[in-house]
Design a protein around this motif. Structure first.
Motif, PDB file in Angstrom:
ATOM      1  N   ILE A 172       1.172  -1.418  -0.088  1.00 59.65           N
ATOM      2  CA  ILE A 172       0.221  -0.003  -0.169  1.00 59.65           C
ATOM      3  C   ILE A 172       1.104   1.100   0.122  1.00 59.65           C
ATOM      4  O   ILE A 172       0.245   2.130  -1.272  1.00 59.65           O
ATOM      5  N   LEU A 181       2.260   1.479  -3.037  1.00 61.52           N
ATOM      6  CA  LEU A 181       0.924   2.164  -3.961  1.00 61.52           C
ATOM      7  C   LEU A 181       0.616   3.973  -3.923  1.00 61.52           C
ATOM      8  O   LEU A 181       0.632   4.710  -4.852  1.00 61.52           O
ATOM      9  N   HIS A 182       1.164   4.792  -3.298  1.00 58.05           N
ATOM     10  CA  HIS A 182       1.222   5.508  -2.493  1.00 58.05           C
ATOM     11  C   HIS A 182       2.292   6.229  -2.826  1.00 58.05           C
ATOM     12  O   HIS A 182       1.867   7.447  -3.282  1.00 58.05           O
ATOM     13  N   ALA A 201       2.029   7.016  -6.688  1.00 49.74           N
ATOM     14  CA  ALA A 201       0.518   7.881  -6.731  1.00 49.74           C
ATOM     15  C   ALA A 201       0.901   9.585  -6.867  1.00 49.74           C
ATOM     16  O   ALA A 201       0.976   9.797  -7.757  1.00 49.74           O
ATOM     17  N   MET A 218       3.718  10.238  -9.534  1.00 52.15           N
ATOM     18  CA  MET A 218       2.906  10.306 -10.961  1.00 52.15           C
ATOM     19  C   MET A 218       2.217  12.383 -10.892  1.00 52.15           C
ATOM     20  O   MET A 218       2.143  13.256 -11.127  1.00 52.15           O
ATOM     21  N   ARG A 219       1.914  12.301  -9.655  1.00 54.66           N
ATOM     22  CA  ARG A 219       0.999  13.570  -9.113  1.00 54.66           C
ATOM     23  C   ARG A 219       1.687  14.711  -9.129  1.00 54.66           C
ATOM     24  O   ARG A 219       1.869  15.534  -9.606  1.00 54.66           O
ATOM     25  N   ASP A 274       2.811  15.333 -12.983  1.00 59.50           N
ATOM     26  CA  ASP A 274       1.450  15.937 -13.288  1.00 59.50           C
ATOM     27  C   ASP A 274       1.489  17.466 -13.983  1.00 59.50           C
ATOM     28  O   ASP A 274       1.566  17.913 -14.086  1.00 59.50           O
ATOM     29  N   PHE A 307       7.268   9.397 -15.335  1.00 57.96           N
ATOM     30  CA  PHE A 307       5.861   9.166 -15.410  1.00 57.96           C
ATOM     31  C   PHE A 307       5.523   7.706 -15.250  1.00 57.96           C
ATOM     32  O   PHE A 307       4.995   7.210 -14.931  1.00 57.96           O
ATOM     33  N   ILE A 320       3.421   1.039 -10.194  1.00 58.25           N
ATOM     34  CA  ILE A 320       2.159   1.282  -9.149  1.00 58.25           C
ATOM     35  C   ILE A 320       1.129  -0.443 -10.041  1.00 58.25           C
ATOM     36  O   ILE A 320       0.489  -0.956  -8.568  1.00 58.25           O
ATOM     37  N   ASP A 330       0.622  -2.923  -7.442  1.00 59.30           N
ATOM     38  CA  ASP A 330      -0.694  -3.803  -7.416  1.00 59.30           C
ATOM     39  C   ASP A 330      -0.385  -5.654  -7.920  1.00 59.30           C
ATOM     40  O   ASP A 330      -1.623  -6.371  -7.078  1.00 59.30           O
ATOM     41  N   GLN A 364      -1.737  -8.985  -5.817  1.00 58.89           N
ATOM     42  CA  GLN A 364      -2.748  -9.552  -6.338  1.00 58.89           C
ATOM     43  C   GLN A 364      -2.044 -11.376  -5.806  1.00 58.89           C
ATOM     44  O   GLN A 364      -3.001 -12.375  -6.004  1.00 58.89           O
ATOM     45  N   VAL A 416      -0.556 -11.986  -3.464  1.00 59.94           N
ATOM     46  CA  VAL A 416      -0.905 -12.131  -1.557  1.00 59.94           C
ATOM     47  C   VAL A 416      -2.692 -12.380  -1.926  1.00 59.94           C
ATOM     48  O   VAL A 416      -3.125 -13.600  -1.036  1.00 59.94           O
ATOM     49  N   SER A 417      -3.294 -12.404  -2.127  1.00 59.22           N
ATOM     50  CA  SER A 417      -4.599 -12.516  -2.300  1.00 59.22           C
ATOM     51  C   SER A 417      -5.038 -14.051  -2.876  1.00 59.22           C
ATOM     52  O   SER A 417      -6.293 -14.361  -2.741  1.00 59.22           O
ATOM     53  N   ASN A 418      -4.194 -14.576  -3.663  1.00 59.52           N
ATOM     54  CA  ASN A 418      -4.352 -15.785  -4.551  1.00 59.52           C
ATOM     55  C   ASN A 418      -3.849 -16.769  -4.150  1.00 59.52           C
ATOM     56  O   ASN A 418      -3.160 -17.650  -4.276  1.00 59.52           O
ATOM     57  N   ASP A 471      -8.838  13.908  -8.059  1.00 55.14           N
ATOM     58  CA  ASP A 471      -6.800  13.641  -8.347  1.00 55.14           C
ATOM     59  C   ASP A 471      -7.153  12.608  -8.851  1.00 55.14           C
ATOM     60  O   ASP A 471      -7.580  11.176  -7.944  1.00 55.14           O
ATOM     61  N   MET A 512      -4.660   9.923  -9.981  1.00 50.24           N
ATOM     62  CA  MET A 512      -3.631   9.261  -9.490  1.00 50.24           C
ATOM     63  C   MET A 512      -3.701   8.387  -8.563  1.00 50.24           C
ATOM     64  O   MET A 512      -3.786   7.491  -8.059  1.00 50.24           O
ATOM     65  N   ALA A 529      -4.510   4.680  -7.270  1.00 57.34           N
ATOM     66  CA  ALA A 529      -3.864   3.750  -6.288  1.00 57.34           C
ATOM     67  C   ALA A 529      -4.939   4.110  -5.500  1.00 57.34           C
ATOM     68  O   ALA A 529      -4.725   2.328  -4.924  1.00 57.34           O
ATOM     69  N   ILE A 552      -6.822   0.509  -6.722  1.00 53.46           N
ATOM     70  CA  ILE A 552      -6.272  -0.499  -6.468  1.00 53.46           C
ATOM     71  C   ILE A 552      -6.241  -1.124  -5.250  1.00 53.46           C
ATOM     72  O   ILE A 552      -6.885  -2.551  -5.024  1.00 53.46           O
ATOM     73  N   ARG A 562      -8.257  -5.200  -3.362  1.00 54.25           N
ATOM     74  CA  ARG A 562      -7.432  -6.022  -3.317  1.00 54.25           C
ATOM     75  C   ARG A 562      -8.151  -6.394  -1.880  1.00 54.25           C
ATOM     76  O   ARG A 562      -8.091  -7.626  -1.745  1.00 54.25           O
ATOM     77  N   GLN A 577     -10.604  -8.447  -2.402  1.00 58.78           N
ATOM     78  CA  GLN A 577     -10.578  -9.537  -2.878  1.00 58.78           C
ATOM     79  C   GLN A 577     -10.131 -10.267  -1.546  1.00 58.78           C
ATOM     80  O   GLN A 577     -10.077 -11.358  -1.259  1.00 58.78           O
ATOM     81  N   LEU A 578      -9.156  -9.534  -0.517  1.00 58.27           N
ATOM     82  CA  LEU A 578      -8.384 -10.072   0.586  1.00 58.27           C
ATOM     83  C   LEU A 578      -9.919 -10.645   1.547  1.00 58.27           C
ATOM     84  O   LEU A 578      -9.753 -11.825   2.375  1.00 58.27           O
ATOM     85  N   THR A 634     -11.071 -13.942  -0.072  1.00 62.51           N
ATOM     86  CA  THR A 634     -10.888 -15.134   0.377  1.00 62.51           C
ATOM     87  C   THR A 634     -10.544 -15.836   1.774  1.00 62.51           C
ATOM     88  O   THR A 634     -10.587 -17.010   2.097  1.00 62.51           O
TER      89      THR A 634
END
Lengths: 269, 255
Positions: free
Chosen positions: A3, A6-7, A10, A13-14, A17, A246, A253, A257, A261, A263-265, B215, B217, B221, B224, B228, B231-232, B235
């Motif tokens: 997580i 991800l941030h 992001a 990218m911000r 931009d 960018f 990201i 992601d 995925q 982990v959850s699978n 925003d 961007m 995030a 996603i 997830r 999805q968790l 599961t």
């Protein structure tokens, strides 16, 4: 978990931009007289301290590294670049270029109030009353106000800002006014309000006004205009680096992601 | 055998689905003029004994150690300023700072940040959304009417509308301190449910439009993340189902 990744991506990218917006603005103003280009400065965000550096280990010696994970980037500021632009010789009597430091002072209306604004654009015209006004959308009047007489045939503006006219029937020039320039301690702290104008702020300091060619101020050159100081090569390189950065952030990201995925699978039923 | 965990996972899925729905709406409106994005508010649900009696007087020895899961709270609209883009069209106006345009269809009054106006066949200034039935009101509360023989339209930064050199009207601008009572009702409009709206002086930007304040961007995030998390939770649900199945099918089997 991914997580934070991800941030952080992001935030990257911000920030990029925003840089793209600034570069695009620089390029859009490549032909704007008196325009000064801006540059975006980035800074990294706070770090998560998972272990402090220098904590003593079992032998009572400090461990050389800590565990510090960053959380991304942000725009720390936009900086104006006041390097001089190239000179465009126009030959028009009311076009002025400042050779050196300083700003023209104009009076204009902004957000309902009458204020003094500053500019490097010297494309002045004479209005119906005889004042010299800036040829922008707002008609800002040159400060201190000058009145050019109706019957002036020839206007000569010296390098020291002295405005002299030759009136109908006269053979010599009379002085009708004086252009004064303003200088700031921190011109990068000026606020841009559009229309080629800047206004004073707490970070720019108070203006020091004087006659051109005194007090560190530049000379006023009649019949010329200062062009934009945007360098297209530098801006294009910035465009390329911003775009690639960018893309790289979008890869981060995607990777975060995909890890989520996986982990959850992990366990299927 | 407690299936309490089943319900916690189900609550987790429901909450993340709610977040995703809100985000999807925000994404869909990434280019809508004057759009204010929604915030999904989620809070921890209190444990049984806390919520039942308001105190810990009838505490359950096992359940009190377990958390109560999540629940959804009312959606908030984020009224931050959107980016102002220059369009060059004389009928596009953007508001910089606080305030809403006031519109009316004859019976109801609504508020909006969408300043992409048009002129209807009667010369009245109207919104482009809602089939043109929402007329823009001036600062006195009357619809603004333009003269078809009048001069070129121009709007100044204080909201004065001129045709040529004649002043036609001043755009009405109202706001309220209690932004929580402004609810979205579609067509880019807000309804003031129980709020006192007051007129203010505004800063208008003519020939510009206010973009969506979402925003993309960060939204991506968060989307996603929500997906997830969903999805968790799914599961976990499957795992618990499997365990119950084992308990019933294998352990509790007779013969």
């Amino acid at each position: 978990m991914a997580i934070t990744a991800l941030h952080a991506a992001a935030s990257g990218m911000r920030a990029l931009d925003e840089k793209l917006n600034v570069v695009a603005n620089n390029l859009a103003n490549i032909n704007t007289h008196g325009f000064k280009r801006s540059r975006v400065n980035f800074e990294d965000l706070l770090y998560q301290v998972k272990r402090e550096p220098g904590i003593p280990n079992a032998a009572d010696e400090p461990i050389p590294h800590g565990i510090l994970v960053g959380t991304g980037v942000k725009v720390s500021g936009t900086q104006l670049n006041f390097s001089p632009g190239a000179v465009d010789t126009t030959g028009r009597p009311y076009d002025l270029q400042i050779e050196g430091e300083g700003f023209f002072q104009v009076t204009t209306v902004h957000d309902g109030d009458e204020i003094t604004a500053y500019t490097r654009a010297g494309n002045f015209v004479r209005n119906a009353v005889g004042n010299m006004v800036l040829a922008n959308s707002g008609g800002a009047i040159l400060e201190p106000p000058i009145v050019i007489p109706d019957d002036a045939i020839e206007t000569s503006i010296g390098r020291n800002g002295e405005i002299r006219v030759r009136q109908q029937g006269a053979t010599t020039l009379n002085t009708v006014g004086q252009v004064e320039l303003a200088r700031f301690v921190n011109p990068e702290g000026l606020k841009q309000i559009g229309r080629n104008l800047y206004v004073e702020t707490d970070s720019s300091g108070t203006p020091v006004t004087a006659v051109p060619e005194t007090d560190g101020l530049g000379a006023t050159v009649q019949g010329a205009l200062e062009m934009s100081n945007v360098d297209p090569v530098r801006e294009l390189i910035d465009l390329i680096t911003t775009q690639r950065a960018f893309e790289l952030n979008s890869q981060a990201i995607q990777s975060a992601d995909e890890s989520l995925q996986i982990v959850s699978n992990l366990r299927r039923f | 055998m407690s299936s309490y965990g089943l319900w916690l996972s189900a609550a987790g899925m429901k909450v993340n689905q709610h977040r995703q729905t809100l985000l999807a709406n925000n994404m869909a409106n990434a280019n809508t003029t004057g759009f204010k994005h929604d915030l999904a508010i989620v809070s921890r649900r209190r444990i049984e004994s806390e919520s039942a009696s308001g105190g810990l007087s009838c505490a359950h020895p096992v359940l009190d150690d377990l958390p109560g899961g999540l629940s959804v709270r009312p959606t908030y609209h984020n009224f931050a300023q959107g980016p102002i883009e220059s369009t060059g069209k004389p009928l596009d106006i953007a508001i910089e700072g606080d305030g809403f345009f006031v519109v009316s269809d004859g019976t109801d009054t609504r508020y909006t940040r969408d300043g992409e106006f048009a002129i209807n066949e009667a010369g009245e200034l109207v919104l482009t959304s809602g089939n043109g039935r929402w007329k823009v009101l001036d600062d006195a509360g009357t619809p603004i009417v333009l003269d078809e023989t009048g001069g070129k339209l121009s709007v100044s930064e204080d909201g004065t509308i001129r045709q040529g050199r004649t002043v036609v009207a001043t755009l009405g601008l109202m706001t309220t301190e209690d932004k929580k009572s402004l609810r979205k009702v579609g067509e880019n409009l807000f309804e003031a449910k129980g709020a006192e709206m007051a007129s203010i002086d505004g800063n208008f930007r003519p020939e510009s439009r206010e973009g969506s304040n979402f925003d993309v961007m960060t939204g991506l995030a968060t989307m996603i993340e929500a997906q997830r998390a969903y999805q968790l939770n799914a599961t976990m649900l499957q795992l618990q189902d499997h365990l119950i199945g084992q308990a019933v099918g294998t352990v509790g089997r007779m013969a």
